[in-house]
Write a protein that holds these residues in place. Sequence first.
Motif, PDB file in Angstrom:
ATOM      1  N   ASN A  85      10.904  -3.252  -5.853  1.00 16.24           N
ATOM      2  CA  ASN A  85      11.733  -2.033  -5.421  1.00 16.24           C
ATOM      3  C   ASN A  85      10.522  -1.080  -5.169  1.00 16.24           C
ATOM      4  O   ASN A  85      10.912  -0.112  -4.293  1.00 16.24           O
ATOM      5  CB  ASN A  85      12.346  -1.510  -6.795  1.00 16.24           C
ATOM      6  N   ALA A  86       9.418  -0.942  -5.696  1.00 20.93           N
ATOM      7  CA  ALA A  86       8.267  -0.278  -5.301  1.00 20.93           C
ATOM      8  C   ALA A  86       7.998  -0.214  -3.742  1.00 20.93           C
ATOM      9  O   ALA A  86       7.575   0.583  -3.268  1.00 20.93           O
ATOM     10  CB  ALA A  86       7.330  -0.101  -6.099  1.00 20.93           C
ATOM     11  N   VAL A  87       7.778  -1.629  -3.537  1.00 21.04           N
ATOM     12  CA  VAL A  87       7.459  -2.044  -2.086  1.00 21.04           C
ATOM     13  C   VAL A  87       8.610  -1.674  -1.221  1.00 21.04           C
ATOM     14  O   VAL A  87       8.202  -1.177  -0.082  1.00 21.04           O
ATOM     15  CB  VAL A  87       6.884  -3.600  -2.331  1.00 21.04           C
ATOM     16  N   ILE A  91      11.040   1.997   2.522  1.00 25.29           N
ATOM     17  CA  ILE A  91      11.673   1.774   3.741  1.00 25.29           C
ATOM     18  C   ILE A  91      13.072   2.451   3.440  1.00 25.29           C
ATOM     19  O   ILE A  91      13.447   3.004   4.528  1.00 25.29           O
ATOM     20  CB  ILE A  91      11.882   0.144   3.759  1.00 25.29           C
ATOM     21  N   VAL A  92      13.583   2.440   2.380  1.00 26.21           N
ATOM     22  CA  VAL A  92      14.821   2.985   2.117  1.00 26.21           C
ATOM     23  C   VAL A  92      14.872   4.574   2.489  1.00 26.21           C
ATOM     24  O   VAL A  92      15.566   5.139   2.971  1.00 26.21           O
ATOM     25  CB  VAL A  92      15.346   2.822   0.770  1.00 26.21           C
ATOM     26  N   ARG A  93      13.771   5.268   1.761  1.00 25.87           N
ATOM     27  CA  ARG A  93      13.530   6.634   2.093  1.00 25.87           C
ATOM     28  C   ARG A  93      13.194   7.092   3.488  1.00 25.87           C
ATOM     29  O   ARG A  93      13.706   8.231   4.060  1.00 25.87           O
ATOM     30  CB  ARG A  93      12.310   7.176   1.318  1.00 25.87           C
ATOM     31  N   GLY A  94      12.477   6.162   4.053  1.00 29.01           N
ATOM     32  CA  GLY A  94      12.154   6.667   5.595  1.00 29.01           C
ATOM     33  C   GLY A  94      13.290   6.522   6.493  1.00 29.01           C
ATOM     34  O   GLY A  94      13.555   7.270   7.168  1.00 29.01           O
ATOM     35  N   THR A  95      14.114   5.419   6.302  1.00 28.83           N
ATOM     36  CA  THR A  95      15.345   5.375   7.183  1.00 28.83           C
ATOM     37  C   THR A  95      16.417   6.471   6.713  1.00 28.83           C
ATOM     38  O   THR A  95      17.206   6.816   7.657  1.00 28.83           O
ATOM     39  CB  THR A  95      15.882   3.851   6.993  1.00 28.83           C
TER      40      THR A  95
END
Length: 334
Positions: A85-87, A91-95
Amino acid sequence: MVLQADFSSLHEVLRSLYDDMMPLSAEMAVVAKGLGGLGALFYVALKVWQALSRAEPIDVFPLLRPFALGLCIMFFPTMVLGTINAVLSPIVRGTHGILEGQVLDLNTLQEQKDRLEHEAMLRNPETAYLVSDEEFDRQLDELGWSPSDLATMSGMYLERGMFQLEKSMRDGFRELLEILFQSAALVIDTIRTFFLIVLSILGPIAFAISIWDGFQSTLTQWLTRYVSVYLWLPVADLFSSMLARIQSLVLQQDIENLSDPNFIPDTSNTVYIIFMIIGIIGYFTIPTVTGWVIQAGGMGNFSRNVNQTAQKAGNVAGAGAGSAVGNIGGRLLK
């Protein structure tokens, strides 16, 4: 705006649900320890017996695999889920940041278009009385109350009523499509959360089974499926960002046209309705698109069911859009 806020709160509930249920994997790790320990015993014994029977030196490195998996099972919530989840969370926050920027621009352009559209209709004497009570009363005062003007006044009342009715129907149908659009996103997010919870809670069992000889592929299958399902949300945000950008470009074109004093605005919102229908269908293709990024086997039936659901939803939305547009067009022709 209230509708988006309500659905955003539901998405937050799903995030909280996953965070609350993720520690339950530690309880399942107790069962996985026994299963993994028994598998490690048979795995090591088999490898050692094969080496002794062939009079070959014992290769110690492959024998470390069960112990490494055992450590992962013991610290599964933090070592495995926490690391993955840390990796993937950046990506989730960026999108999501991309989506928020596009939606903010879209709302600003929509407010500007509505204002310019209202001003354009006020500039036109033939449509001003439809959107302005003051202009409607002024034209009635100019007509007076002579018998020859009663027919004209009745026509104005009828046209104004029909305009308000058609506007209410368009706004209602638009709101219905927005609800369906947000519901499709919520369905994908709910299925994603369910899959992640199941994979997280039963993850230690998958790790324990992968220790047994002949089940090594279970580990890679679990990992690819978890990453693939986790990426549903970023792909959905990118898809929503694309639709928001397309709508922003359409609104910018409409704003440029409305800047012309001689331009007559079109209040049918046909383009907006079309892209809402495309969005409803497109949301159900997100699992398939994510499978192109991370190939996860064993999900073919789910993808087929999702595609069939998308086709049915598209047929229903398309039929509703055609009926609504036909009714509005028929009233305009009359």
